[in-house]
Design a protein around this motif. Sequence first.
Motif, PDB file in Angstrom:
ATOM      1  N   ASN A   1      23.637 -10.807  18.186  1.00 14.84           N
ATOM      2  CA  ASN A   1      22.295 -10.351  18.585  1.00 14.84           C
ATOM      3  C   ASN A   1      21.158 -11.125  17.929  1.00 14.84           C
ATOM      4  OD1 ASN A   1      23.661  -8.124  19.926  1.00 14.84           O
ATOM      5  ND2 ASN A   1      23.822  -7.167  17.902  1.00 14.84           N
ATOM      6  N   VAL A   2      21.365 -12.416  17.706  1.00 15.06           N
ATOM      7  CA  VAL A   2      20.317 -13.229  17.079  1.00 15.06           C
ATOM      8  C   VAL A   2      19.486 -13.854  18.194  1.00 15.06           C
ATOM      9  CG1 VAL A   2      19.800 -15.039  15.427  1.00 15.06           C
ATOM     10  CG2 VAL A   2      21.911 -13.714  15.176  1.00 15.06           C
ATOM     11  N   ILE A   3      18.294 -13.335  18.380  1.00 14.07           N
ATOM     12  CA  ILE A   3      17.408 -13.827  19.440  1.00 14.07           C
ATOM     13  C   ILE A   3      16.547 -14.956  18.877  1.00 14.07           C
ATOM     14  CG2 ILE A   3      15.679 -13.222  21.165  1.00 14.07           C
ATOM     15  CD1 ILE A   3      18.313 -11.681  21.446  1.00 14.07           C
TER      16      ILE A   3
ATOM     17  N   ASN B   1      19.734 -15.366  23.312  1.00 12.28           N
ATOM     18  CA  ASN B   1      20.607 -14.548  22.469  1.00 12.28           C
ATOM     19  C   ASN B   1      21.810 -15.362  21.996  1.00 12.28           C
ATOM     20  OD1 ASN B   1      22.031 -12.529  21.207  1.00 12.28           O
ATOM     21  ND2 ASN B   1      21.970 -11.102  22.924  1.00 12.28           N
ATOM     22  N   TYR B   2      22.013 -15.397  20.676  1.00  7.05           N
ATOM     23  CA  TYR B   2      23.124 -16.145  20.078  1.00  7.05           C
ATOM     24  C   TYR B   2      24.058 -15.218  19.315  1.00  7.05           C
ATOM     25  CZ  TYR B   2      20.619 -20.603  20.770  1.00  7.05           C
ATOM     26  OH  TYR B   2      19.980 -21.695  21.306  1.00  7.05           O
TER      27      TYR B   2
ATOM     28  N   SER C   1      23.083 -10.006  10.162  1.00 11.14           N
ATOM     29  CA  SER C   1      23.279  -9.187  11.370  1.00 11.14           C
ATOM     30  C   SER C   1      22.249  -8.065  11.445  1.00 11.14           C
ATOM     31  CB  SER C   1      24.693  -8.599  11.382  1.00 11.14           C
ATOM     32  OG  SER C   1      25.667  -9.614  11.366  1.00 11.14           O
TER      33      SER C   1
ATOM     34  N   ALA D   1      18.916  -9.525  12.310  1.00  4.02           N
ATOM     35  CA  ALA D   1      18.897  -9.924  13.720  1.00  4.02           C
ATOM     36  C   ALA D   1      18.675  -8.703  14.612  1.00  4.02           C
ATOM     37  CB  ALA D   1      20.210 -10.610  14.080  1.00  4.02           C
ATOM     38  N   LYS D   2      19.353  -7.609  14.305  1.00  5.77           N
ATOM     39  CA  LYS D   2      19.191  -6.381  15.085  1.00  5.77           C
ATOM     40  C   LYS D   2      17.764  -5.847  14.959  1.00  5.77           C
ATOM     41  CE  LYS D   2      21.136  -1.731  15.645  1.00  5.77           C
ATOM     42  NZ  LYS D   2      22.129  -0.754  15.120  1.00  5.77           N
TER      43      LYS D   2
ATOM     44  N   TRP E   1      14.965  -7.493  14.261  1.00  8.49           N
ATOM     45  CA  TRP E   1      13.957  -8.322  14.921  1.00  8.49           C
ATOM     46  C   TRP E   1      14.205  -8.480  16.423  1.00  8.49           C
ATOM     47  CZ3 TRP E   1       9.395  -9.008  13.091  1.00  8.49           C
ATOM     48  CH2 TRP E   1       9.199  -8.926  11.716  1.00  8.49           C
ATOM     49  N   SER E   2      15.391  -8.091  16.895  1.00  8.46           N
ATOM     50  CA  SER E   2      15.676  -8.222  18.330  1.00  8.46           C
ATOM     51  C   SER E   2      14.743  -7.363  19.178  1.00  8.46           C
ATOM     52  CB  SER E   2      17.132  -7.848  18.615  1.00  8.46           C
ATOM     53  OG  SER E   2      17.364  -6.466  18.375  1.00  8.46           O
ATOM     54  N   THR E   3      14.209  -6.279  18.591  1.00 12.08           N
ATOM     55  CA  THR E   3      13.271  -5.415  19.323  1.00 12.08           C
ATOM     56  C   THR E   3      11.824  -5.692  18.936  1.00 12.08           C
ATOM     57  OG1 THR E   3      13.523  -3.687  17.629  1.00 12.08           O
ATOM     58  CG2 THR E   3      14.996  -3.589  19.545  1.00 12.08           C
TER      59      THR E   3
ATOM     60  N   GLY F   1      12.182 -11.096  18.258  1.00 12.44           N
ATOM     61  CA  GLY F   1      13.191 -12.052  17.820  1.00 12.44           C
ATOM     62  C   GLY F   1      12.646 -13.098  16.862  1.00 12.44           C
TER      63      GLY F   1
END
Length: 438
Positions: free
Chosen positions: A70-72, A77-78, A94, A97-98, A100-102, A105
Amino acid sequence: MLEKEIIKGFSKLDKEQKVKKVAAYFPNPKEVEKELKSFWHAEIAKQKLFEEFSENTISNFFFPYGIAPNVIINGKNYMIPMVIEESSVVAAASNSAKFWSTRGGFHTQIINQTKIGQVHFTWAGDFEKLNAFFPVLKKHFFQGTDGITKNMRERGGGILDIELVDMRTEIDDYYQLKASFNTVDSMGANFINSCLEEFAEILKEKVSENIELNEYPIQVIMSILSNYTPDCLVEAWVECDIKDLEGVDPDISAEDFAWKFEKAVQVATVDTYRATTHNKGIFNGIDAVVLATGNDFRAVEACGHTYAARDGKYRSLTSIEIKEGRFKYVLRVPMALGTVGGLTKLHPLARFTMELLGDPHADDLMQIAAVAGLANNFGALRSLTTKGIQKGHMKMHLLNILNNFGATETEKQTAVEYFKTRKVSFSVVEDFINDIRQ
């Protein structure tokens, strides 16, 4: 262990003989041989491949290969592979990443991809005469390396510039040829060094042929690339409204978190002791990606730490800006990475990593590695400025402690459940294991 003798011809021994030589220094050589061989790959071809990566190999050394999902990055998305043995690094990346994904990113950009190589030499003649002749020398350098640079130029890279640097204020009669290169998708060490060695030969030859310069010979000290690449720069950052930091921790407001986080970064900027640990956290993430892709993490580390001290004091590689209700956290770091050559395609898991990342170009990989560094660093600072680093870290370290005591699977499950609501320490875990065994 027995006292070690001087061994002659060790490199000429076959692998079995090397293993026996090493095992002979232990009181239980047969058990040592068995242990070393237990880490050999079952497939003979793969084992042979691994052995040829280095010299005098007698076994393999395993590191965990983990995934941060879930690394945006710039909207893409990677799943980022990370090779590291330290507890909580992959978890920190991880979790960041979660988080900052919302919130948009991670964002990245390449500042530059220039790499540096030098020919170090001495010459006792008149600098002004050498300097006046340098434009002619420069043409010969480009022409004389035409065959070496042909393929690189076709890919859009090659030699960018060559300059004569007067270093006589530091060492008597000392000069440099300082050359800049673009090596596109390769790390470029072999390419750069080949060019530099050719420059050195041309320099000696042309100076010896010039009647105004040949009174003194050129003494080449060495020709070698520099792992300091301050112009091979990548920038990664996260940003959002401060109000969107709400929920970063249940016990602290968004505004208080932003204030504490900013102060923590400022401390790492002014205090070398803190900066060292702060930057180490960044390289926890970067190194893990560099290793997973078969690149040279030692070169990346050396370059990054030198860059952190570029103004004469070792400082944080990150900066922070809190202005008009916005939070922006930035990492700017130099690194020279390759996606072709070396082990990037040769090592089976490095090749897998490249495929999982979408077969990135070198500039893409720089950005991915930088994000891994920023993600891990953000996770570490988030913990430090809220609940503290040890609670999460020691929970991740619990299995390592249990393995030290030879815990069974049942004991591990019992311990994990027990320590969900308790602090973890080596002595407390030891007492717990002793209690349940009784």
